[in-house]
Scaffold this active site. Sequence first.
Site, PDB file in Angstrom:
ATOM      1  CE  LYS A 130      27.028  16.367  -6.026  1.00 17.23           C
ATOM      2  NZ  LYS A 130      28.381  16.639  -6.509  1.00 17.23           N
ATOM      3  NE  ARG A 167      17.659   2.429 -22.303  1.00 17.94           N
ATOM      4  CZ  ARG A 167      17.469   1.119 -22.368  1.00 17.94           C
ATOM      5  NH1 ARG A 167      17.159   0.440 -21.279  1.00 17.94           N
ATOM      6  NH2 ARG A 167      17.575   0.487 -23.506  1.00 17.94           N
ATOM      7  CG  HIS A 186      15.792   1.280 -27.932  1.00 21.35           C
ATOM      8  ND1 HIS A 186      17.144   1.528 -28.098  1.00 21.35           N
ATOM      9  CD2 HIS A 186      15.705   0.300 -26.985  1.00 21.35           C
ATOM     10  CE1 HIS A 186      17.818   0.739 -27.267  1.00 21.35           C
ATOM     11  NE2 HIS A 186      16.975  -0.016 -26.594  1.00 21.35           N
ATOM     12  NE  ARG A 211      18.226  -6.991 -22.844  1.00 21.16           N
ATOM     13  CZ  ARG A 211      18.035  -7.672 -21.702  1.00 21.16           C
ATOM     14  NH1 ARG A 211      18.452  -8.895 -21.606  1.00 21.16           N
ATOM     15  NH2 ARG A 211      17.410  -7.134 -20.672  1.00 21.16           N
ATOM     16  CB  THR A 212      20.946  -0.611 -24.406  1.00 20.53           C
ATOM     17  OG1 THR A 212      19.709  -1.228 -24.775  1.00 20.53           O
ATOM     18  CG2 THR A 212      21.279   0.484 -25.393  1.00 20.53           C
TER      19      THR A 212
HETATM   20  N1   CP Z   1      16.474  -4.253 -25.355  1.00 22.58           N
HETATM   21  C1   CP Z   1      16.889  -3.393 -24.407  1.00 22.58           C
HETATM   22  O1   CP Z   1      16.881  -2.184 -24.597  1.00 22.58           O
HETATM   23  O2   CP Z   1      17.333  -4.011 -23.268  1.00 22.58           O
HETATM   24  P1   CP Z   1      17.892  -3.236 -21.992  1.00 22.58           P
HETATM   25  O3   CP Z   1      16.756  -2.456 -21.407  1.00 22.58           O
HETATM   26  O4   CP Z   1      18.413  -4.325 -21.076  1.00 22.58           O
HETATM   27  O5   CP Z   1      18.981  -2.315 -22.476  1.00 22.58           O
END
Ligand code: CP
Length: 330
Positions: free
Chosen positions: A108, A129, A157, A79-80
């Site tokens: 590397k 991320r 998040h 999603r993100t």
């Molecule tokens: N909600 C969320 O962060 O989903 P993903 O891990 O798929 O990005």
Amino acid sequence: MTSFTPPIHGNNRHLPFGDQQDSAFYGRDILSVSQFDREQLTYIFDVAHEMYEMVARVGSFDLLKGKILANLFYEPSTRTSSSFTSAMERLGGSVIPINNVSYSSVTKGESLPDTVRTLEAYADVIVLRHPEVGSSALAAKYARKPVINAGDGVGEHPTQALLDLFTIREELKRVDGLTVTMMGDLRYGRTVHSLARLLTLYDVRLNYVSPDVLAMPREIMTEIEESGIPQASFTSLEPVLAETDVLYVTRVQKERLEDPNIHESLKGAYGVTTETLLRAKDKMIVMHPLPRVWEIEMAVDDDPRAAYFRQMEYGLYIRMALLAMVLGKA
Ligand code: CP
């Protein structure tokens, strides 16, 4: 650079899209929910609502034409990652996708600061991320371009918390006065850490439902306590189900557990079924950041209270708003 001012619907506020380089968000990093006040949240949600209407009306438009996003993911994401890609492309920009760092020079031994300094030479904004708490703040220290935290380990998040709050606002038309019950893995679930912190800006009640081993971390409960928001912890949903307006369910993060056997023992005890919904308010919404595994049975998807797929879509509009804002176009 294309400048576009859409017709305004649904609110009284004029939200111009175009050069807004004196905006408080222009060039800013998005690292933690603690950087926002309530007025800023209202502004973000109003812009996101405009994005929602623009996508419904025209699909895509060239607000960020010529801008480039580096999407740097050291951990899996559906999603993100894809909603940031979609957000940038719906705004006319383009994306450098690094969704699997094992194909990058990270393998590397390249450090995060060097990776970020490399990507900002090619892009205007970096979405990151990473499995380590504080990684986005570290990246932002080295980057001159805006860094957006897309999840830093068990830390925060923030864009998820913004879309969660936007979901509550769009679905229930208010946030003040609600009882929000968070259930599942509250220890490792960064989404609930960020959302609980963000909700301290509103007049809400917070309930936490989890086994002791996955309880909300003490430091977050202390922050909530200092804000004056009432909070209470339970090991079962039953005592708080009937009073709950928002049931926020999280996945038990097997990958972060010290003892993976705990995962099996939790199945069933912290799940939502159609039978659960019989004892819930008619207007309650069920949310989940997704992906789900066993926490919500699929039969619940047909209930109008199941908001989690709508929640996922709201993420697109929040991320469109944030990209436009940090790039000085909203
Ligand atoms: N909600 C969320 O962060 O989903 P993903 O891990 O798929 O990005």
